[in-house]
Design a protein around this motif. Structure first.
Motif, PDB file in Angstrom:
ATOM      1  N   UNK A 104       3.071   2.087  -2.545  1.00  0.00           N
ATOM      2  CA  UNK A 104       4.249   1.318  -2.153  1.00  0.00           C
ATOM      3  C   UNK A 104       4.580   1.568  -0.673  1.00  0.00           C
ATOM      4  N   UNK A 105       5.258   0.626  -0.030  1.00  0.00           N
ATOM      5  CA  UNK A 105       5.553   0.753   1.406  1.00  0.00           C
ATOM      6  C   UNK A 105       6.339   2.010   1.777  1.00  0.00           C
ATOM      7  N   UNK A 106       7.150   2.525   0.843  1.00  0.00           N
ATOM      8  CA  UNK A 106       7.962   3.705   1.162  1.00  0.00           C
ATOM      9  C   UNK A 106       7.262   5.019   0.821  1.00  0.00           C
ATOM     10  N   UNK A 107       6.019   4.972   0.360  1.00  0.00           N
ATOM     11  CA  UNK A 107       5.279   6.178   0.004  1.00  0.00           C
ATOM     12  C   UNK A 107       4.473   6.694   1.199  1.00  0.00           C
ATOM     13  N   UNK A 108       4.265   7.981   1.232  1.00  0.00           N
ATOM     14  CA  UNK A 108       3.506   8.632   2.300  1.00  0.00           C
ATOM     15  C   UNK A 108       2.013   8.369   2.089  1.00  0.00           C
ATOM     16  N   UNK A 109       1.366   7.689   3.044  1.00  0.00           N
ATOM     17  CA  UNK A 109      -0.041   7.356   2.864  1.00  0.00           C
ATOM     18  C   UNK A 109      -0.950   8.580   2.979  1.00  0.00           C
ATOM     19  N   UNK A 159      -5.441  -6.147   1.779  1.00  0.00           N
ATOM     20  CA  UNK A 159      -4.280  -6.614   1.030  1.00  0.00           C
ATOM     21  C   UNK A 159      -3.413  -5.397   0.753  1.00  0.00           C
ATOM     22  N   UNK A 160      -2.187  -5.413   1.215  1.00  0.00           N
ATOM     23  CA  UNK A 160      -1.327  -4.234   1.160  1.00  0.00           C
ATOM     24  C   UNK A 160      -1.098  -3.756  -0.277  1.00  0.00           C
ATOM     25  N   UNK A 161      -0.775  -2.503  -0.394  1.00  0.00           N
ATOM     26  CA  UNK A 161      -0.419  -1.805  -1.638  1.00  0.00           C
ATOM     27  C   UNK A 161      -1.614  -1.410  -2.502  1.00  0.00           C
ATOM     28  N   UNK A 162      -2.615  -2.277  -2.644  1.00  0.00           N
ATOM     29  CA  UNK A 162      -3.629  -2.091  -3.685  1.00  0.00           C
ATOM     30  C   UNK A 162      -4.938  -1.542  -3.101  1.00  0.00           C
ATOM     31  N   UNK A 163      -4.871  -0.371  -2.502  1.00  0.00           N
ATOM     32  CA  UNK A 163      -6.041   0.206  -1.845  1.00  0.00           C
ATOM     33  C   UNK A 163      -7.195   0.449  -2.810  1.00  0.00           C
ATOM     34  N   UNK A 164      -6.916   1.010  -3.981  1.00  0.00           N
ATOM     35  CA  UNK A 164      -7.978   1.285  -4.945  1.00  0.00           C
ATOM     36  C   UNK A 164      -8.729   0.025  -5.332  1.00  0.00           C
ATOM     37  N   UNK A 165      -7.987  -1.045  -5.541  1.00  0.00           N
ATOM     38  CA  UNK A 165      -8.583  -2.331  -5.916  1.00  0.00           C
ATOM     39  C   UNK A 165      -9.388  -2.901  -4.751  1.00  0.00           C
TER      40      UNK A 165
END
Length: 271
Positions: A104-109, A159-165
């Motif tokens: 999510x955008x508010x999570x630490x990458x 595509x934001x959020x879905x890095x694993x995918x």
């Protein structure tokens, strides 16, 4: 006149056959004259879909297996060979995303859920490779066939959020091209591998991300529509034509390709 688009006499397995897109795949194959193995983890859905096809005069068998379970896949291969005697094609439809693979955008990458990413990567990549290893061997024994992997818009763009995918589908594209070359080196034009890349279609996994309960679009859904020249989501049945073409003899000189069915999403900059 010979209909090269026909799947008459061909036996095709669809992994992820109990999903929304999988339902379109299996029905499209049957409509084109093929027999289908409906492979998925949900026995009730697999049985219902198989029964509906057979009741209408089609040919189908339910195959209950996880795409990552080698023993279950091997048993499924035995089942379909016992019933139909040969396998001519495979659609690697199993895959998708899960909450643990979303950032999510508010999570630490720098503190992302690595295990979650690995699980999403596994189901999309190894959930494509493992069924190919098992069912592809039977296709090779048949002597001719076509394998279609399911790629995504996520494979070529961030595509934001879905890095694993994103990582999973990018890896599927790499595998598709590599394996297509190796198949050609060993079997000539007899066994082909291609990828079908859907644009944005509403499924149970993404419906809440893209639409609101009243049928409107979320902000993410609006972003997708803005970047899709057709200004709508796709309907599962709109994937059937490209899928049947890739499985049929009509695409006999096509291998290692990714066919986009996306309403123009992949070619539009958004401006």
């Amino acid at each position: 006149m010979n209909n090269s688009f026909s799947l008459e006499g061909k036996v095709i397995i669809v992994t992820g056959g109990t999903g929304i897109l999988g339902n379109a795949f299996i029905n499209g194959i049957v409509e084109a004259g093929g027999a289908v193995g409906v492979l998925g983890r949900n026995k009730q859905v697999a049985d219902e879909r198989t029964a509906a096809i057979n009741a209408k005069g089609g040919k189908a068998i339910a195959l209950i297996a996880d795409a990552l379970d080698e023993a279950a896949l091997t048993q499924a291969k035995t089942q379909i060979l016992d019933k139909f005697g040969h396998i001519d094609g495979l659609v690697n439809g199993a895959g998708g995303n899960m909450p643990a693979g979303v950032i999510q955008p508010d999570e630490d990458i720098f503190k992302m859920n690595i295990d979650g990413m690995k699980k999403v990567l596994d189901i999309n990549l190894w959930g494509t490779i493992l069924p190919t290893q098992i069912f592809g061997e039977a296709i090779a024994q048949t002597g001719k066939g076509s394998i279609v992997n399911i790629s995504s818009m996520n494979s070529k763009q961030a595509v934001t959020k879905v890095l694993g995918y994103n990582m999973g589908k990018a890896a599927v594209d790499c595998y598709t091209e590599w394996f297509a070359v190796e198949l050609a080196n060993r079997y000539g034009d007899a066994i082909r591998m291609n990828a079908l890349a859907p644009g944005f279609f509403l499924t149970e996994q993404n419906r809440n991300l893209l639409t609101t309960p009243d049928g409107g679009y979320t902000s993410r859904g609006e972003s997708v529509i803005h970047k899709t020249p057709f200004k709508r989501f796709g309907h599962p049945d709109e994937l059937i034509g490209a899928l049947v073409w890739l499985l049929s003899d009509a695409s006999a000189f096509v291998t290692g390709s990714m066919i986009c069915v996306d309403g123009g999403f992949s070619i539009f900059s958004g401006v």
